[in-house]
Design a protein around this motif. Sequence first.
Motif, PDB file in Angstrom:
ATOM      1  N   GLY A 194      -5.880   8.214   9.144  1.00 16.99           N
ATOM      2  CA  GLY A 194      -5.664   9.283  10.101  1.00 16.99           C
ATOM      3  C   GLY A 194      -4.539  10.201   9.682  1.00 16.99           C
ATOM      4  O   GLY A 194      -3.799   9.922   8.729  1.00 16.99           O
ATOM      5  N   TRP A 195      -4.423  11.294  10.412  1.00 12.05           N
ATOM      6  CA  TRP A 195      -3.348  12.258  10.228  1.00 12.05           C
ATOM      7  C   TRP A 195      -2.590  12.409  11.540  1.00 12.05           C
ATOM      8  O   TRP A 195      -3.194  12.495  12.611  1.00 12.05           O
ATOM      9  CB  TRP A 195      -3.905  13.614   9.808  1.00 12.05           C
ATOM     10  CG  TRP A 195      -4.443  13.640   8.414  1.00 12.05           C
ATOM     11  CD1 TRP A 195      -5.736  13.464   8.020  1.00 12.05           C
ATOM     12  CD2 TRP A 195      -3.690  13.854   7.222  1.00 12.05           C
ATOM     13  NE1 TRP A 195      -5.834  13.553   6.654  1.00 12.05           N
ATOM     14  CE2 TRP A 195      -4.597  13.787   6.143  1.00 12.05           C
ATOM     15  CE3 TRP A 195      -2.344  14.097   6.945  1.00 12.05           C
ATOM     16  CZ2 TRP A 195      -4.193  13.961   4.812  1.00 12.05           C
ATOM     17  CZ3 TRP A 195      -1.941  14.272   5.630  1.00 12.05           C
ATOM     18  CH2 TRP A 195      -2.859  14.194   4.581  1.00 12.05           C
TER      19      TRP A 195
ATOM     20  N   VAL B  46       0.853  -1.188   0.000  1.00  8.07           N
ATOM     21  CA  VAL B  46       0.000   0.000   0.000  1.00  8.07           C
ATOM     22  C   VAL B  46       0.891   1.240   0.000  1.00  8.07           C
ATOM     23  O   VAL B  46       1.856   1.320   0.772  1.00  8.07           O
ATOM     24  CB  VAL B  46      -0.929   0.026   1.232  1.00  8.07           C
ATOM     25  CG1 VAL B  46      -1.759   1.299   1.240  1.00  8.07           C
ATOM     26  CG2 VAL B  46      -1.833  -1.200   1.243  1.00  8.07           C
ATOM     27  N   GLN B  47       0.550   2.162  -0.844  1.00  4.78           N
ATOM     28  CA  GLN B  47       1.281   3.432  -0.877  1.00  4.78           C
ATOM     29  C   GLN B  47       0.342   4.571  -0.503  1.00  4.78           C
ATOM     30  O   GLN B  47      -0.800   4.616  -0.969  1.00  4.78           O
ATOM     31  CB  GLN B  47       1.844   3.688  -2.276  1.00  4.78           C
ATOM     32  CG  GLN B  47       2.983   2.753  -2.654  1.00  4.78           C
ATOM     33  CD  GLN B  47       3.578   3.108  -4.000  1.00  4.78           C
ATOM     34  OE1 GLN B  47       2.874   3.497  -4.928  1.00  4.78           O
ATOM     35  NE2 GLN B  47       4.889   2.998  -4.111  1.00  4.78           N
ATOM     36  N   LEU B  48       0.846   5.467   0.317  1.00  2.70           N
ATOM     37  CA  LEU B  48       0.097   6.655   0.707  1.00  2.70           C
ATOM     38  C   LEU B  48       0.868   7.877   0.234  1.00  2.70           C
ATOM     39  O   LEU B  48       2.044   8.021   0.551  1.00  2.70           O
ATOM     40  CB  LEU B  48      -0.080   6.715   2.224  1.00  2.70           C
ATOM     41  CG  LEU B  48      -0.772   5.530   2.879  1.00  2.70           C
ATOM     42  CD1 LEU B  48      -0.847   5.720   4.392  1.00  2.70           C
ATOM     43  CD2 LEU B  48      -2.163   5.324   2.309  1.00  2.70           C
TER      44      LEU B  48
ATOM     45  N   ALA C 212      -1.869   8.076   7.651  1.00  2.00           N
ATOM     46  CA  ALA C 212      -1.671   6.670   7.990  1.00  2.00           C
ATOM     47  C   ALA C 212      -2.956   5.896   7.733  1.00  2.00           C
ATOM     48  O   ALA C 212      -4.045   6.473   7.760  1.00  2.00           O
ATOM     49  CB  ALA C 212      -1.249   6.528   9.448  1.00  2.00           C
ATOM     50  N   LEU C 213      -2.785   4.616   7.498  1.00  2.00           N
ATOM     51  CA  LEU C 213      -3.929   3.753   7.184  1.00  2.00           C
ATOM     52  C   LEU C 213      -3.905   2.525   8.060  1.00  2.00           C
ATOM     53  O   LEU C 213      -2.837   1.937   8.295  1.00  2.00           O
ATOM     54  CB  LEU C 213      -3.841   3.344   5.712  1.00  2.00           C
ATOM     55  CG  LEU C 213      -4.933   2.465   5.101  1.00  2.00           C
ATOM     56  CD1 LEU C 213      -5.009   2.739   3.592  1.00  2.00           C
ATOM     57  CD2 LEU C 213      -4.709   0.987   5.340  1.00  2.00           C
TER      58      LEU C 213
ATOM     59  N   THR D 118      -6.689  -2.124  14.162  1.00  2.00           N
ATOM     60  CA  THR D 118      -5.954  -2.420  15.393  1.00  2.00           C
ATOM     61  C   THR D 118      -4.666  -1.640  15.508  1.00  2.00           C
ATOM     62  O   THR D 118      -3.926  -1.803  16.457  1.00  2.00           O
ATOM     63  CB  THR D 118      -5.639  -3.921  15.468  1.00  2.00           C
ATOM     64  OG1 THR D 118      -4.925  -4.304  14.281  1.00  2.00           O
ATOM     65  CG2 THR D 118      -6.920  -4.741  15.582  1.00  2.00           C
ATOM     66  N   GLY D 119      -4.375  -0.828  14.549  1.00  2.00           N
ATOM     67  CA  GLY D 119      -3.154  -0.029  14.556  1.00  2.00           C
ATOM     68  C   GLY D 119      -2.888   0.444  13.146  1.00  2.00           C
ATOM     69  O   GLY D 119      -3.387  -0.130  12.182  1.00  2.00           O
ATOM     70  N   PHE D 120      -2.122   1.509  13.018  1.00  2.00           N
ATOM     71  CA  PHE D 120      -1.844   2.052  11.693  1.00  2.00           C
ATOM     72  C   PHE D 120      -0.688   1.275  11.060  1.00  2.00           C
ATOM     73  O   PHE D 120       0.426   1.262  11.574  1.00  2.00           O
ATOM     74  CB  PHE D 120      -1.547   3.543  11.785  1.00  2.00           C
ATOM     75  CG  PHE D 120      -2.783   4.349  12.078  1.00  2.00           C
ATOM     76  CD1 PHE D 120      -3.086   4.744  13.367  1.00  2.00           C
ATOM     77  CD2 PHE D 120      -3.655   4.688  11.056  1.00  2.00           C
ATOM     78  CE1 PHE D 120      -4.246   5.473  13.633  1.00  2.00           C
ATOM     79  CE2 PHE D 120      -4.813   5.412  11.310  1.00  2.00           C
ATOM     80  CZ  PHE D 120      -5.104   5.808  12.607  1.00  2.00           C
ATOM     81  N   ASP D 121      -1.015   0.627   9.925  1.00  2.00           N
ATOM     82  CA  ASP D 121      -0.068  -0.276   9.282  1.00  2.00           C
ATOM     83  C   ASP D 121       0.807   0.421   8.253  1.00  2.00           C
ATOM     84  O   ASP D 121       1.930  -0.015   8.000  1.00  2.00           O
ATOM     85  CB  ASP D 121      -0.834  -1.397   8.546  1.00  2.00           C
ATOM     86  CG  ASP D 121      -1.908  -2.028   9.407  1.00  2.00           C
ATOM     87  OD1 ASP D 121      -3.092  -1.772   9.137  1.00  2.00           O
ATOM     88  OD2 ASP D 121      -1.549  -2.757  10.337  1.00  2.00           O
ATOM     89  N   TYR D 122       0.277   1.437   7.617  1.00  2.00           N
ATOM     90  CA  TYR D 122       0.970   2.085   6.507  1.00  2.00           C
ATOM     91  C   TYR D 122       1.016   3.588   6.736  1.00  2.00           C
ATOM     92  O   TYR D 122       0.068   4.179   7.262  1.00  2.00           O
ATOM     93  CB  TYR D 122       0.255   1.778   5.191  1.00  2.00           C
ATOM     94  CG  TYR D 122       0.101   0.301   4.920  1.00  2.00           C
ATOM     95  CD1 TYR D 122      -1.094  -0.354   5.220  1.00  2.00           C
ATOM     96  CD2 TYR D 122       1.158  -0.439   4.393  1.00  2.00           C
ATOM     97  CE1 TYR D 122      -1.233  -1.711   4.998  1.00  2.00           C
ATOM     98  CE2 TYR D 122       1.018  -1.794   4.163  1.00  2.00           C
ATOM     99  CZ  TYR D 122      -0.176  -2.430   4.477  1.00  2.00           C
ATOM    100  OH  TYR D 122      -0.302  -3.774   4.255  1.00  2.00           O
ATOM    101  N   TRP D 123       2.136   4.184   6.290  1.00  3.14           N
ATOM    102  CA  TRP D 123       2.367   5.603   6.521  1.00  3.14           C
ATOM    103  C   TRP D 123       2.820   6.279   5.239  1.00  3.14           C
ATOM    104  O   TRP D 123       3.543   5.689   4.427  1.00  3.14           O
ATOM    105  CB  TRP D 123       3.439   5.790   7.597  1.00  3.14           C
ATOM    106  CG  TRP D 123       2.992   5.314   8.937  1.00  3.14           C
ATOM    107  CD1 TRP D 123       2.998   4.017   9.391  1.00  3.14           C
ATOM    108  CD2 TRP D 123       2.455   6.108   9.986  1.00  3.14           C
ATOM    109  NE1 TRP D 123       2.490   3.971  10.667  1.00  3.14           N
ATOM    110  CE2 TRP D 123       2.156   5.244  11.066  1.00  3.14           C
ATOM    111  CE3 TRP D 123       2.202   7.475  10.138  1.00  3.14           C
ATOM    112  CZ2 TRP D 123       1.608   5.703  12.266  1.00  3.14           C
ATOM    113  CZ3 TRP D 123       1.664   7.929  11.327  1.00  3.14           C
ATOM    114  CH2 TRP D 123       1.373   7.044  12.375  1.00  3.14           C
ATOM    115  N   GLY D 124       2.409   7.533   5.097  1.00  3.81           N
ATOM    116  CA  GLY D 124       2.906   8.338   3.994  1.00  3.81           C
ATOM    117  C   GLY D 124       4.245   8.941   4.341  1.00  3.81           C
ATOM    118  O   GLY D 124       4.729   8.806   5.465  1.00  3.81           O
TER     119      GLY D 124
END
Length: 117
Positions: free
Chosen positions: A34-35, A1-3, A96-97, A102-108
Amino acid sequence: VQLVESGGGLVQAGGSLRLSCAASGRTFSIAGMGWFRQAPGREREFVASIVWSSGITYYADSVKGRFTISKDNAKNTVYLQMNSLKLEDTAVYSCALTSEGTGFDYWGQGTQVTVSS
Protein backbone atom coordinates in the motif's frame (compact mmCIF):
# COMPACT_ATOMS: atom_id res chain seq x y z
CA VAL A 1 12.56 -6.80 4.04
CA GLN A 2 13.58 -3.53 2.47
CA LEU A 3 11.25 -1.19 0.63
CA VAL A 4 12.75 1.45 -1.62
CA GLU A 5 10.57 4.17 -3.11
CA SER A 6 11.35 6.34 -6.09
CA GLY A 7 9.62 8.78 -8.38
CA GLY A 8 8.78 11.67 -6.11
CA GLY A 9 9.46 15.26 -7.04
CA LEU A 10 8.04 18.66 -7.81
CA VAL A 11 5.09 18.98 -10.19
CA GLN A 12 2.60 21.66 -11.08
CA ALA A 13 -1.02 21.30 -10.12
CA GLY A 14 -2.83 19.22 -12.71
CA GLY A 15 0.30 17.28 -13.52
CA SER A 16 1.22 13.65 -13.01
CA LEU A 17 3.83 11.60 -11.19
CA ARG A 18 4.46 7.88 -10.91
CA LEU A 19 5.86 6.43 -7.71
CA SER A 20 7.53 3.03 -7.49
CA CYS A 21 8.33 0.86 -4.51
CA ALA A 22 10.47 -2.24 -4.80
CA ALA A 23 10.57 -4.88 -2.06
CA SER A 24 13.64 -6.99 -1.47
CA GLY A 25 15.00 -9.35 1.14
CA ARG A 26 16.11 -12.89 1.74
CA THR A 27 12.75 -14.51 2.21
CA PHE A 28 9.40 -12.86 2.49
CA SER A 29 5.87 -13.17 1.33
CA ILE A 30 3.55 -10.43 0.19
CA ALA A 31 -0.12 -10.44 1.00
CA GLY A 32 -0.50 -6.84 -0.05
CA MET A 33 1.21 -3.50 -0.47
CA GLY A 34 0.00 0.00 0.00
CA TRP A 35 0.78 3.69 -0.13
CA PHE A 36 0.38 6.17 2.68
CA ARG A 37 1.18 9.86 2.89
CA GLN A 38 1.91 12.42 5.56
CA ALA A 39 1.70 16.14 5.07
CA PRO A 40 3.42 18.57 7.47
CA GLY A 41 1.50 18.88 10.70
CA ARG A 42 -0.93 16.13 9.77
CA GLU A 43 -1.40 12.48 10.63
CA ARG A 44 -0.28 9.81 8.22
CA GLU A 45 -3.17 8.78 6.02
CA PHE A 46 -3.99 5.83 3.81
CA VAL A 47 -3.86 6.45 0.07
CA ALA A 48 -4.23 3.11 -1.72
CA SER A 49 -3.53 -0.58 -1.37
CA ILE A 50 -3.54 -3.71 -3.51
CA VAL A 51 -4.04 -7.37 -2.67
CA TRP A 52 -1.08 -9.20 -4.12
CA SER A 53 -2.82 -12.41 -5.20
CA SER A 54 -6.03 -10.97 -6.63
CA GLY A 55 -5.10 -7.45 -7.62
CA ILE A 56 -8.07 -6.03 -5.76
CA THR A 57 -7.46 -2.38 -5.03
CA TYR A 58 -8.62 0.07 -2.39
CA TYR A 59 -8.43 3.86 -2.45
CA ALA A 60 -8.98 6.76 -0.14
CA ASP A 61 -11.93 8.85 -1.25
CA SER A 62 -9.66 11.85 -1.75
CA VAL A 63 -7.70 10.13 -4.54
CA LYS A 64 -10.34 7.97 -6.23
CA GLY A 65 -10.44 8.58 -9.95
CA ARG A 66 -7.06 10.34 -9.92
CA PHE A 67 -4.61 7.79 -8.52
CA THR A 68 -4.07 4.21 -9.67
CA ILE A 69 -2.18 1.55 -7.76
CA SER A 70 -0.70 -1.37 -9.67
CA LYS A 71 1.87 -4.10 -9.18
CA ASP A 72 4.47 -6.22 -10.87
CA ASN A 73 4.61 -9.55 -9.09
CA ALA A 74 7.80 -10.64 -10.81
CA LYS A 75 9.61 -7.52 -9.61
CA ASN A 76 7.95 -7.36 -6.17
CA THR A 77 7.15 -3.77 -7.05
CA VAL A 78 4.12 -1.61 -6.49
CA TYR A 79 3.37 1.59 -8.37
CA LEU A 80 1.22 4.63 -7.74
CA GLN A 81 0.22 6.61 -10.80
CA MET A 82 -0.92 10.03 -9.67
CA ASN A 83 -2.82 12.19 -12.14
CA SER A 84 -4.59 15.54 -11.82
CA LEU A 85 -2.45 16.36 -8.82
CA LYS A 86 -3.69 19.00 -6.41
CA LEU A 87 -1.89 21.24 -3.95
CA GLU A 88 -3.31 19.16 -1.12
CA ASP A 89 -1.57 16.04 -2.46
CA THR A 90 1.74 17.49 -1.27
CA ALA A 91 3.19 15.06 1.27
CA VAL A 92 5.81 12.44 1.96
CA TYR A 93 4.56 9.24 0.36
CA SER A 94 5.59 5.93 1.89
CA CYS A 95 4.95 2.42 0.72
CA ALA A 96 4.20 -0.45 3.06
CA LEU A 97 4.01 -4.22 2.87
CA THR A 98 1.88 -6.71 4.72
CA SER A 99 3.11 -10.29 4.85
CA GLU A 100 0.03 -11.88 6.37
CA GLY A 101 -2.67 -9.38 5.53
CA THR A 102 -3.24 -8.42 9.14
CA GLY A 103 -1.32 -5.17 9.19
CA PHE A 104 1.54 -3.44 7.43
CA ASP A 105 4.77 -4.92 8.74
CA TYR A 106 7.38 -3.09 6.69
CA TRP A 107 7.70 0.52 5.59
CA GLY A 108 9.79 2.44 3.12
CA GLN A 109 11.67 5.60 3.95
CA GLY A 110 9.31 7.83 2.01
CA THR A 111 9.57 10.06 -1.03
CA GLN A 112 8.57 13.72 -1.19
CA VAL A 113 5.84 14.81 -3.57
CA THR A 114 5.36 18.56 -3.88
CA VAL A 115 2.57 20.03 -5.97
CA SER A 116 2.96 23.71 -6.85
CA SER A 117 0.45 26.23 -8.18
